[in-house]
Design an enzyme around this catalytic site. Structure first.
Site: not given
Length: 637
Positions: A141-143, A184
């Protein structure tokens, strides 16, 4: 039975491959391969996998990844395959800045991880299964579209959502991200897209918690046609727990989700807000995750995909994943104890409601307003119930309030201790420690928990015991150990306020009375207070107390005195414990043997448990004030 028919009977699927464990760090790392194997093992040990269909796993296709990511990122990740040991050592500082580690097997594992979430999502979207759990790593989910970061290489959930929209008829997708870090990359992928509602609950701390910056703030709500479709619930501090998350679900997540009405729910299930995770430093229990999953399962006709994200304490992620899996398999979540959300959480939820109410009609900021904002003109339900109960005890039993002289105890327990008029002169005294009676309420909606006041009432289990004691001529000291929340003062040297109030009453009242035949009765949280009194005043208790009763709910373990000498022996001979038939103590021989008499009642709810057990409790008290006991483990009738 033909295999095809057997396969179709599965309602829940899972995705897993040990090949994803090849992505590893030579120095050791919290995002370790065992994260997925521990989850797989605990599901297998608890027979969950036998009830689930194993779904195929494959690598994400280039054209699928490019629905979210740039060609440059795709090439950058795949190029890691050719890294030598020296290349990895030379690039370590660069990847540390991105919160990543790399390995020649990283591209394959990252492709499998993304492909696994795609296959789980397509299986649910196409009706092959109702729900699915993608046990995958590395997380995603940060990629971001153009950058890998934060242990993440491809954004698994975002790619899966895009593929589902492209290849099936499901278009409206809710992504609920309960990882302790803001997703993000996922929010960025759908920031201007009204077909995907992204909701994140995360530590924010003014933008100073990873991934840092203002993007995870409550005012970061989307742009263009996607305005209002990004919902951030940014916790201002560490330490958030079940009460905070459940309140956020009731007041923010579920009202917005119902208004959005998704076709599919995908949970970015990071378990780093779990109790025991040193990176997240929060306190969500497995039961808390189970309740959140249960609420989300009421959406989209039950079509839910759980995709593993973070979570770095192996014991915590295993227990949490098991609790979530049991819910998607159809079990009810375990009962939670009474919960009170923190001031920081209630303030944050109110502020989010104020911001998001610009876009969602279902949100009512007034219903989220913190108590402190209305303190001058409001009465809390506990205060109203205390006043009612004080009036009832006086009218029905002639009981009067017992004054407290300690400021911290007054703040927490004022008007919560009452006694019969004969308390000073009666040789027999029943001390009953309990919490408030259960509030039985009818809700407008299970999801928002708005109460229909005209169909709600309080169930008070003490009525029957008080009436019986009065008929037998016993004096009664009634102690409600439910503390008032948010007090301004504290006791020195202890946070055991229930035990402190009983010790205070013992020292300042009971010891001055004529009572030489005392029975202690604890119900629910009152049991811990009773045991605290026994431990702290062992000599006086063994001299005056004839019997001890503990009525314990399904999810609490009855305690015994810590002293292994005379006090433990005295307790063993003069106590009974009443538990539900399915209580775990019957499978714990060590705990079982510490109690003299354990009786089981075929009832799980604490309020009904004591009502059903009341004849047995009365018989035990009468016997102890005379003679007799029962047999350990017997049903109580």
């Amino acid at each position: 039975m033909p295999a095809t028919l057997k396969e179709s009977a599965y309602q829940v699927g899972y995705v897993y491959s040990s090949k994803m464990m090849a992505h590893s760090c030579r120095h050791g790392h919290c995002e370790q391969p065992e994260r997925i194997s521990r989850i797989f093992d605990i599901l297998k040990e608890n027979d969950c996998l036998d009830k689930m269909k194993k779904l195929p796993i494959r690598r994400v296709l280039r054209e699928e990844a490019l629905l979210v990511h740039s060609q440059a990122l795709w090439d950058k990740v795949l190029a890691l395959h050719s890294l030598t040991e020296q290349d990895i050592a030379d690039s370590e500082a660069y990847y540390n800045d991105l919160s990543l580690y790399v390995h020649p097997s990283t591209p394959y594992a990252a492709q499998l991880s993304a492909g696994g979430v795609i296959e789980a999502s397509l299986a649910v979207a196409r009706g092959e299964v109702k729900k699915a759990f993608a046990i995958v790593r590395p997380p995603g989910h940060h990629a971001e579209p153009d950058e890998h970061m934060g242990f993440c290489f491809f954004n698994n959930v975002s790619i899966a959502a895009k593929v589902v929209q492209l290849r099936t008829s499901l278009k409206r997708i809710l992504i609920l991200d309960w990882d302790v870090h803001h997703g993000n990359g996922t929010q960025r992928a759908f920031y201007d897209d009204p077909s995907v509602l992204y909701v994140s609950l995360h530590r924010y701390e003014g933008g100073n918690f990873y991934p840092n910056g203002p993007f995870g703030s409550m005012t970061s709500c989307g742009e263009g046609p996607g305005l209002g479709y990004s919902v951030n619930i940014p916790w201002p501090e560490k330490g958030m727990g079940d009460a905070d998350y459940i309140l956020a679900f009731q007041k923010i997540v579920m009202p917005i989700a119902m208004e959005f009405s998704p076709d599919l729910v995908i949970i970015s299930a990071g378990f780093d807000a779990a109790e025991g995770d040193d990176l997240g430093e929060c306190h969500v229990s497995p039961a808390g995750y189970a309740h959140m999953t249960h609420m989300l399962s009421s959406l989209a006709g039950g079509k839910v995909v759980v995709a593993l994200e973070g979570g770095y304490c192996l014991d915590a992620i295993a227990a949490s994943a098991l609790a979530v899996t049991r819910v998607i398999l159809g079990e009810m979540p375990p009962q939670l104890p009474p919960l009170t959300a923190s001031e920081a959480a209630t303030e944050t939820i109110w502020q989010v409601a104020m911001e998001q109410s610009k876009y969602w009609k279902n949100l009512d900021p007034k219903a989220c307003e913190p108590m402190e904002e209305l303190e001058q003109i409001a009465f809390s339900l506990p205060e109203l119930l205390k006043a009612h109960r004080q009036d009832y005890l006086f009218r029905a039993h002639g009981m009067v309030e017992v004054p407290l002289m300690s400021a911290p105890l007054i703040e927490r327990f004022n008007a919560q201790v009452a006694c019969t008029p004969d308390v000073m002169d009666n040789e027999t005294l029943i001390i009953f420690a309990h919490e408030f009676g259960n509030l039985s309420v009818e809700l407008d909606s299970v999801m928002t928990c708005n109460v229909r006041q005209e169909h709600s009432y309080m169930v008070d289990c003490s009525k029957e015991l008080l009436t019986w004691a009065k008929m037998r001529g016993y004096a009664v000291l009634d102690v409600n150990v439910f503390p008032k929340p948010f007090p301004k003062s504290r006791l020195k040297h202890t946070d055991d306020y229930g035990g402190a109030v009983l010790v205070y009453l013992w020292d300042n009242y009971v010891q001055l009375t004529s009572a030489r035949r005392v029975v202690l009765v604890g119900h629910g949280p009152g049991c811990a207070a009773v045991m605290s009194l026994i431990q702290q005043r062992a000599g006086g208790v063994m001299k005056s107390v004839r019997g001890v009763v503990q009525v314990v709910g399904l999810h609490h373990i009855p305690t015994t005195p810590k002293d292994a000498g005379p006090l433990r022996a005295w307790y063993y001979e003069n106590s009974i414990v009443i538990v539900p038939t399915k209580h775990t103590i019957f499978h714990d021989s060590k705990a079982f043997k510490k109690h003299g008499n354990i009786f089981r009642v075929d009832e799980e709810k604490p309020i009904k448990l004591i009502i059903k057990a009341m004849p047995g409790i009365q018989g035990f008290i009468a016997d102890k004030l005379g003679s007799g006991a029962g047999t350990n483990g017997d049903p109580l009738r």
